[in-house]
Motif scaffolding. Sequence first.
Motif, PDB file in Angstrom:
ATOM      1  N   LEU A 185      -0.211 -18.167   3.853  1.00  0.00           N
ATOM      2  CA  LEU A 185       0.299 -18.546   4.886  1.00  0.00           C
ATOM      3  C   LEU A 185       1.378 -19.904   4.833  1.00  0.00           C
ATOM      4  O   LEU A 185       2.292 -19.739   4.935  1.00  0.00           O
ATOM      5  CB  LEU A 185      -0.422 -18.650   6.390  1.00  0.00           C
ATOM      6  N   ARG A 186       0.545 -20.874   4.517  1.00  0.00           N
ATOM      7  CA  ARG A 186       1.355 -22.092   4.315  1.00  0.00           C
ATOM      8  C   ARG A 186       2.372 -21.946   3.388  1.00  0.00           C
ATOM      9  O   ARG A 186       3.434 -22.513   3.422  1.00  0.00           O
ATOM     10  CB  ARG A 186       0.126 -23.242   3.780  1.00  0.00           C
ATOM     11  N   ALA A 187       2.080 -21.472   2.111  1.00  0.00           N
ATOM     12  CA  ALA A 187       3.191 -21.239   1.086  1.00  0.00           C
ATOM     13  C   ALA A 187       4.453 -20.367   1.561  1.00  0.00           C
ATOM     14  O   ALA A 187       5.582 -20.808   1.213  1.00  0.00           O
ATOM     15  CB  ALA A 187       2.509 -20.472  -0.141  1.00  0.00           C
ATOM     16  N   SER A 188       4.084 -19.427   2.211  1.00  0.00           N
ATOM     17  CA  SER A 188       5.195 -18.882   2.951  1.00  0.00           C
ATOM     18  C   SER A 188       5.974 -19.430   3.817  1.00  0.00           C
ATOM     19  O   SER A 188       7.281 -19.480   3.854  1.00  0.00           O
ATOM     20  CB  SER A 188       4.720 -17.472   3.767  1.00  0.00           C
ATOM     21  N   PHE A 189       5.309 -20.214   4.680  1.00  0.00           N
ATOM     22  CA  PHE A 189       6.003 -21.201   5.719  1.00  0.00           C
ATOM     23  C   PHE A 189       6.615 -22.333   4.819  1.00  0.00           C
ATOM     24  O   PHE A 189       7.927 -22.687   5.271  1.00  0.00           O
ATOM     25  CB  PHE A 189       5.011 -21.627   6.619  1.00  0.00           C
ATOM     26  N   PHE A 190       6.260 -22.891   3.735  1.00  0.00           N
ATOM     27  CA  PHE A 190       7.021 -23.835   3.106  1.00  0.00           C
ATOM     28  C   PHE A 190       8.327 -23.198   2.532  1.00  0.00           C
ATOM     29  O   PHE A 190       9.153 -23.782   2.453  1.00  0.00           O
ATOM     30  CB  PHE A 190       6.076 -24.454   2.130  1.00  0.00           C
ATOM     31  N   ALA A 191       8.151 -22.063   2.007  1.00  0.00           N
ATOM     32  CA  ALA A 191       9.192 -21.511   1.360  1.00  0.00           C
ATOM     33  C   ALA A 191      10.320 -21.218   2.272  1.00  0.00           C
ATOM     34  O   ALA A 191      11.549 -21.462   2.114  1.00  0.00           O
ATOM     35  CB  ALA A 191       8.882 -20.129   0.718  1.00  0.00           C
ATOM     36  N   LEU A 192       9.979 -20.859   3.775  1.00  0.00           N
ATOM     37  CA  LEU A 192      10.951 -20.688   4.656  1.00  0.00           C
ATOM     38  C   LEU A 192      11.562 -22.077   5.153  1.00  0.00           C
ATOM     39  O   LEU A 192      12.810 -22.069   5.050  1.00  0.00           O
ATOM     40  CB  LEU A 192      10.382 -20.123   5.935  1.00  0.00           C
ATOM     41  N   TRP A 193      10.762 -23.151   5.203  1.00  0.00           N
ATOM     42  CA  TRP A 193      11.392 -24.352   5.407  1.00  0.00           C
ATOM     43  C   TRP A 193      12.336 -24.781   4.408  1.00  0.00           C
ATOM     44  O   TRP A 193      13.570 -25.426   4.645  1.00  0.00           O
ATOM     45  CB  TRP A 193      10.246 -25.530   5.567  1.00  0.00           C
ATOM     46  N   ASN A 194      12.075 -24.480   3.120  1.00  0.00           N
ATOM     47  CA  ASN A 194      13.052 -24.772   1.955  1.00  0.00           C
ATOM     48  C   ASN A 194      14.126 -24.259   2.201  1.00  0.00           C
ATOM     49  O   ASN A 194      15.333 -24.589   1.614  1.00  0.00           O
ATOM     50  CB  ASN A 194      12.295 -24.855   0.719  1.00  0.00           C
ATOM     51  N   GLU A 195      14.270 -23.152   2.588  1.00  0.00           N
ATOM     52  CA  GLU A 195      15.359 -22.292   2.650  1.00  0.00           C
ATOM     53  C   GLU A 195      16.451 -22.740   3.817  1.00  0.00           C
ATOM     54  O   GLU A 195      17.496 -22.515   3.586  1.00  0.00           O
ATOM     55  CB  GLU A 195      15.047 -20.757   2.752  1.00  0.00           C
ATOM     56  N   LEU A 196      15.578 -23.316   5.023  1.00  0.00           N
ATOM     57  CA  LEU A 196      16.531 -23.461   6.173  1.00  0.00           C
ATOM     58  C   LEU A 196      17.037 -24.990   6.006  1.00  0.00           C
ATOM     59  O   LEU A 196      17.905 -25.348   6.683  1.00  0.00           O
ATOM     60  CB  LEU A 196      15.557 -23.342   7.382  1.00  0.00           C
ATOM     61  N   HIS A 197      16.266 -25.884   5.220  1.00  0.00           N
ATOM     62  CA  HIS A 197      16.525 -27.445   5.074  1.00  0.00           C
ATOM     63  C   HIS A 197      16.924 -27.536   3.840  1.00  0.00           C
ATOM     64  O   HIS A 197      16.962 -26.777   2.882  1.00  0.00           O
ATOM     65  CB  HIS A 197      15.429 -28.075   5.779  1.00  0.00           C
ATOM     66  N   ARG A 198      17.103 -28.933   3.437  1.00  0.00           N
ATOM     67  CA  ARG A 198      17.501 -29.290   2.177  1.00  0.00           C
ATOM     68  C   ARG A 198      16.358 -29.045   1.082  1.00  0.00           C
ATOM     69  O   ARG A 198      15.162 -29.129   1.664  1.00  0.00           O
ATOM     70  CB  ARG A 198      17.669 -31.018   2.271  1.00  0.00           C
ATOM     71  N   ALA A 199      16.675 -29.194  -0.053  1.00  0.00           N
ATOM     72  CA  ALA A 199      15.554 -28.958  -1.029  1.00  0.00           C
ATOM     73  C   ALA A 199      14.458 -29.849  -1.079  1.00  0.00           C
ATOM     74  O   ALA A 199      13.367 -29.654  -1.435  1.00  0.00           O
ATOM     75  CB  ALA A 199      16.155 -28.749  -2.420  1.00  0.00           C
ATOM     76  N   ASP A 200      14.821 -31.209  -0.798  1.00  0.00           N
ATOM     77  CA  ASP A 200      13.875 -32.410  -0.928  1.00  0.00           C
ATOM     78  C   ASP A 200      13.163 -32.607   0.424  1.00  0.00           C
ATOM     79  O   ASP A 200      12.247 -33.507   0.458  1.00  0.00           O
ATOM     80  CB  ASP A 200      14.479 -33.464  -1.428  1.00  0.00           C
ATOM     81  N   SER A 201      13.317 -31.599   1.527  1.00  0.00           N
ATOM     82  CA  SER A 201      12.759 -31.840   2.723  1.00  0.00           C
ATOM     83  C   SER A 201      11.208 -31.851   2.684  1.00  0.00           C
ATOM     84  O   SER A 201      10.699 -32.252   3.483  1.00  0.00           O
ATOM     85  CB  SER A 201      13.452 -31.089   3.872  1.00  0.00           C
ATOM     86  N   LEU A 202      10.801 -30.838   1.932  1.00  0.00           N
ATOM     87  CA  LEU A 202       9.544 -30.382   1.819  1.00  0.00           C
ATOM     88  C   LEU A 202       8.644 -31.933   1.213  1.00  0.00           C
ATOM     89  O   LEU A 202       7.671 -32.285   1.765  1.00  0.00           O
ATOM     90  CB  LEU A 202       9.068 -29.286   0.789  1.00  0.00           C
ATOM     91  N   ALA A 203       9.326 -32.274   0.395  1.00  0.00           N
ATOM     92  CA  ALA A 203       8.690 -33.611  -0.301  1.00  0.00           C
ATOM     93  C   ALA A 203       8.632 -34.735   0.582  1.00  0.00           C
ATOM     94  O   ALA A 203       8.110 -35.639   0.599  1.00  0.00           O
ATOM     95  CB  ALA A 203       9.463 -33.701  -1.470  1.00  0.00           C
ATOM     96  N   ALA A 204       9.668 -34.877   1.589  1.00  0.00           N
ATOM     97  CA  ALA A 204       9.841 -35.819   2.490  1.00  0.00           C
ATOM     98  C   ALA A 204       8.670 -35.945   3.612  1.00  0.00           C
ATOM     99  O   ALA A 204       8.122 -36.962   4.121  1.00  0.00           O
ATOM    100  CB  ALA A 204      11.200 -35.863   3.168  1.00  0.00           C
ATOM    101  N   ASN A 205       8.015 -34.754   3.710  1.00  0.00           N
ATOM    102  CA  ASN A 205       6.915 -34.653   4.655  1.00  0.00           C
ATOM    103  C   ASN A 205       7.312 -35.172   6.205  1.00  0.00           C
ATOM    104  O   ASN A 205       6.394 -36.124   6.392  1.00  0.00           O
ATOM    105  CB  ASN A 205       5.698 -35.200   3.830  1.00  0.00           C
TER     106      ASN A 205
END
Length: 120
Positions: A76-96
């Motif tokens: 589930l977390r990997a799926s949510f992270f993929a959606l987040w990356n699609e909706l926001h900047r590519a580096d937003s996941l790393a910004a945490n």
Amino acid sequence: TIRRNLPEWKSWAPSIHMPRWASRLTLVVTATKIERFQEISEADARAEGAIYHDGHGVGHSGWRHDEMKGFVWPDLRASFFALWNELHRADSLAANPELVALTFTVHKQNIDTLPKSEAA
């Protein structure tokens, strides 16, 4: 009527401009928490709208948050992270970033008809 304050040429207005008396749903916040984005739990990721795809027609099974995409993720977390990356900047996941997570109940009635104890 709801449209009484709109110019005659305007036939539609966003619901944010709806008068209070016309609302039919009330959301009552029951819990709040602040957490870092990457600390999301499996349960919270599921609550964000994950759907399990059993692999029928695709050949593999897994989770996804976006019904329109063909990709599935092992958890589930990997799926949510993929959606987040699609909706926001590519580096937003790393910004945490820090996020505010709200839990609420849905009442299918106008807020003025709820008992004061529930609406507060």
